[in-house]
Scaffold this motif. Structure first.
Motif, PDB file in Angstrom:
ATOM      1  N   LEU A  44      -6.046   1.010  -3.576  1.00  0.00           N
ATOM      2  CA  LEU A  44      -5.478   0.958  -4.918  1.00  0.00           C
ATOM      3  C   LEU A  44      -3.984   1.245  -4.843  1.00  0.00           C
ATOM      4  CD1 LEU A  44      -5.711   0.831  -8.016  1.00  0.00           C
ATOM      5  CD2 LEU A  44      -6.174   3.295  -7.978  1.00  0.00           C
ATOM      6  N   GLN A  45      -3.227   0.328  -5.372  1.00  0.00           N
ATOM      7  CA  GLN A  45      -1.768   0.499  -5.424  1.00  0.00           C
ATOM      8  C   GLN A  45      -1.361   0.574  -6.885  1.00  0.00           C
ATOM      9  OE1 GLN A  45       0.208   0.598  -2.537  1.00  0.00           O
ATOM     10  NE2 GLN A  45       1.890   1.195  -3.849  1.00  0.00           N
TER      11      GLN A  45
ATOM     12  N   TYR B 106     -14.950   9.150  -2.018  1.00  0.00           N
ATOM     13  CA  TYR B 106     -13.897   9.864  -1.318  1.00  0.00           C
ATOM     14  C   TYR B 106     -12.582   9.131  -1.532  1.00  0.00           C
ATOM     15  CZ  TYR B 106     -17.111  12.867   1.286  1.00  0.00           C
ATOM     16  OH  TYR B 106     -18.050  13.810   1.640  1.00  0.00           O
ATOM     17  N   LYS B 107     -11.515   9.896  -1.515  1.00  0.00           N
ATOM     18  CA  LYS B 107     -10.161   9.349  -1.656  1.00  0.00           C
ATOM     19  C   LYS B 107      -9.400   9.601  -0.361  1.00  0.00           C
ATOM     20  CE  LYS B 107      -5.908  10.129  -4.332  1.00  0.00           C
ATOM     21  NZ  LYS B 107      -5.293  10.887  -5.457  1.00  0.00           N
ATOM     22  N   GLN B 108      -8.699   8.579   0.114  1.00  0.00           N
ATOM     23  CA  GLN B 108      -7.856   8.749   1.295  1.00  0.00           C
ATOM     24  C   GLN B 108      -6.429   8.373   0.917  1.00  0.00           C
ATOM     25  OE1 GLN B 108      -8.657   6.284   4.809  1.00  0.00           O
ATOM     26  NE2 GLN B 108      -8.147   8.029   6.121  1.00  0.00           N
ATOM     27  N   PRO B 109      -5.604   9.360   0.580  1.00  0.00           N
ATOM     28  CA  PRO B 109      -4.211   9.076   0.221  1.00  0.00           C
ATOM     29  C   PRO B 109      -3.429   8.647   1.456  1.00  0.00           C
ATOM     30  CG  PRO B 109      -4.620  11.441   0.267  1.00  0.00           C
ATOM     31  CD  PRO B 109      -5.941  10.780   0.505  1.00  0.00           C
ATOM     32  N   PRO B 110      -2.193   8.216   1.265  1.00  0.00           N
ATOM     33  CA  PRO B 110      -1.379   7.761   2.401  1.00  0.00           C
ATOM     34  C   PRO B 110      -1.238   8.801   3.505  1.00  0.00           C
ATOM     35  CG  PRO B 110      -0.378   7.074   0.341  1.00  0.00           C
ATOM     36  CD  PRO B 110      -1.528   7.970  -0.026  1.00  0.00           C
TER      37      PRO B 110
ATOM     38  N   VAL C 228       0.895   6.821 -10.343  1.00  0.00           N
ATOM     39  CA  VAL C 228       1.320   6.479  -8.976  1.00  0.00           C
ATOM     40  C   VAL C 228       0.599   7.340  -7.953  1.00  0.00           C
ATOM     41  CG1 VAL C 228       3.281   6.449  -7.401  1.00  0.00           C
ATOM     42  CG2 VAL C 228       3.556   5.583  -9.735  1.00  0.00           C
ATOM     43  N   VAL C 229       0.326   8.583  -8.293  1.00  0.00           N
ATOM     44  CA  VAL C 229      -0.344   9.486  -7.350  1.00  0.00           C
ATOM     45  C   VAL C 229      -1.789   9.083  -7.072  1.00  0.00           C
ATOM     46  CG1 VAL C 229       1.067  11.495  -7.853  1.00  0.00           C
ATOM     47  CG2 VAL C 229      -1.000  11.084  -9.193  1.00  0.00           C
ATOM     48  N   ASP C 230      -2.308   8.164  -7.869  1.00  0.00           N
ATOM     49  CA  ASP C 230      -3.668   7.673  -7.611  1.00  0.00           C
ATOM     50  C   ASP C 230      -3.683   6.641  -6.484  1.00  0.00           C
ATOM     51  OD1 ASP C 230      -4.273   7.622 -11.182  1.00  0.00           O
ATOM     52  OD2 ASP C 230      -4.730   9.202  -9.724  1.00  0.00           O
ATOM     53  N   SER C 231      -2.534   6.201  -6.049  1.00  0.00           N
ATOM     54  CA  SER C 231      -2.469   5.215  -4.967  1.00  0.00           C
ATOM     55  C   SER C 231      -3.119   5.795  -3.717  1.00  0.00           C
ATOM     56  CB  SER C 231      -1.018   4.833  -4.673  1.00  0.00           C
ATOM     57  OG  SER C 231      -0.430   4.216  -5.789  1.00  0.00           O
ATOM     58  N   ALA C 232      -4.128   5.102  -3.242  1.00  0.00           N
ATOM     59  CA  ALA C 232      -4.906   5.600  -2.106  1.00  0.00           C
ATOM     60  C   ALA C 232      -5.956   4.549  -1.767  1.00  0.00           C
ATOM     61  CB  ALA C 232      -5.596   6.917  -2.451  1.00  0.00           C
TER      62      ALA C 232
END
Lengths: 114, 120
Positions: free
Chosen positions: B116-117, B37-41, B84-88
């Motif tokens: 991940l930044q 799972y991905k949790q973006p900002p 950059v949009v992968d930051s999460a």
């Protein structure tokens, strides 16, 4: 958009109070889950319902309770709130309560207890 | 009891770099399911992939790929040419089938997540 709706988005309340978080699952999903996300505990499973019946309990405190209604929406009730209950509460839903069913999460309700 | 370990707390990369997020799991079941799972900002949890324990084929979806190895109990996630949009924060999770065919609880056990930044 996962299709799971949670309200409210934010909730600020005082210690000792009681709040209710609401969740509407994705259309067609019969199973609802509640998770708590906090900095120190991470993502913790609280409770699961399937078609109105409780199916599993996780690390849910006795001060907390939940139910799933005939229209399949669910509510999580938190009472006698303490500062440590401040967290992000997620609702998720799946078609069936099977281990291979991906859970689809709502945007969460951020609870702040002051 | 099932357990998921994501040893990497935080990873920083520069855009276009490849990055691999590690996930190691423990289970006594022979049938189980692994998820990312991905949790973006913005905070929501987004389902990325599910893998069955009896299917060890690796999977690729665009810039994302997953490497499942039962021998090492690992289910690693690689982002190629990061953006950059992968930051999460990325979470690995495990669900066990258990002994019932009647549809018992499918609670997910999550790892602690890897932040991940991705910077320019």
């Amino acid at each position: 958009d996962s299709g799971v709706t949670q309200t409210p988005k934010h909730l600020i309340t005082a210690t000792g109070q009681r709040v209710t978080l609401r969740c509407s699952p994705r259309s067609g999903d019969l199973s609802v889950y509640w998770y708590q996300q906090s900095l120190d505990q991470g993502l913790q499973f609280l409770i699961q319902y399937y078609n109105g019946e409780e199916r599993a309990k996780g690390n849910i405190l006795e001060r907390f309770s939940a139910q799933q209604f005939p229209d399949l929406h669910s509510e999580l009730n938190l009472s006698s709130l303490e500062l440590g209950d401040s967290a992000l509460y997620f609702c998720a839903s799946s078609v069936a309560p099977r281990a291979n069913s991906p859970l689809h999460f709502g945007n969460g309700t951020r609870l702040t207890v002051t | 009891a099932q357990k998921v370990t994501q040893a990497q707390t935080e990873i920083s990369v520069v855009e276009k770099e490849d990055v691999t997020l590690d996930c190691v799991y423990e289970t006594r079941d022979t049938t189980y399911y692994l998820f990312w799972y991905k949790q973006p900002p913005s905070g929501e949890l987004v389902f990325l992939i599910r893998r069955n324990s009896f299917d060890e084929q690796n999977e690729i979806s665009g810039r994302y790929s997953w490497n499942f190895q039962k021998s090492t109990s690992s289910f690693n996630f690689t982002i190629t040419a990061s953006q950059v949009v992968d930051s999460a924060v990325y979470f690995c999770a495990l669900s066990e089938k258990g002994g019932s065919n009647t549809g018992t609880a499918s609670k997910l056990t999550f790892g602690t997540g890897t932040r991940l930044q991705v910077t320019l």
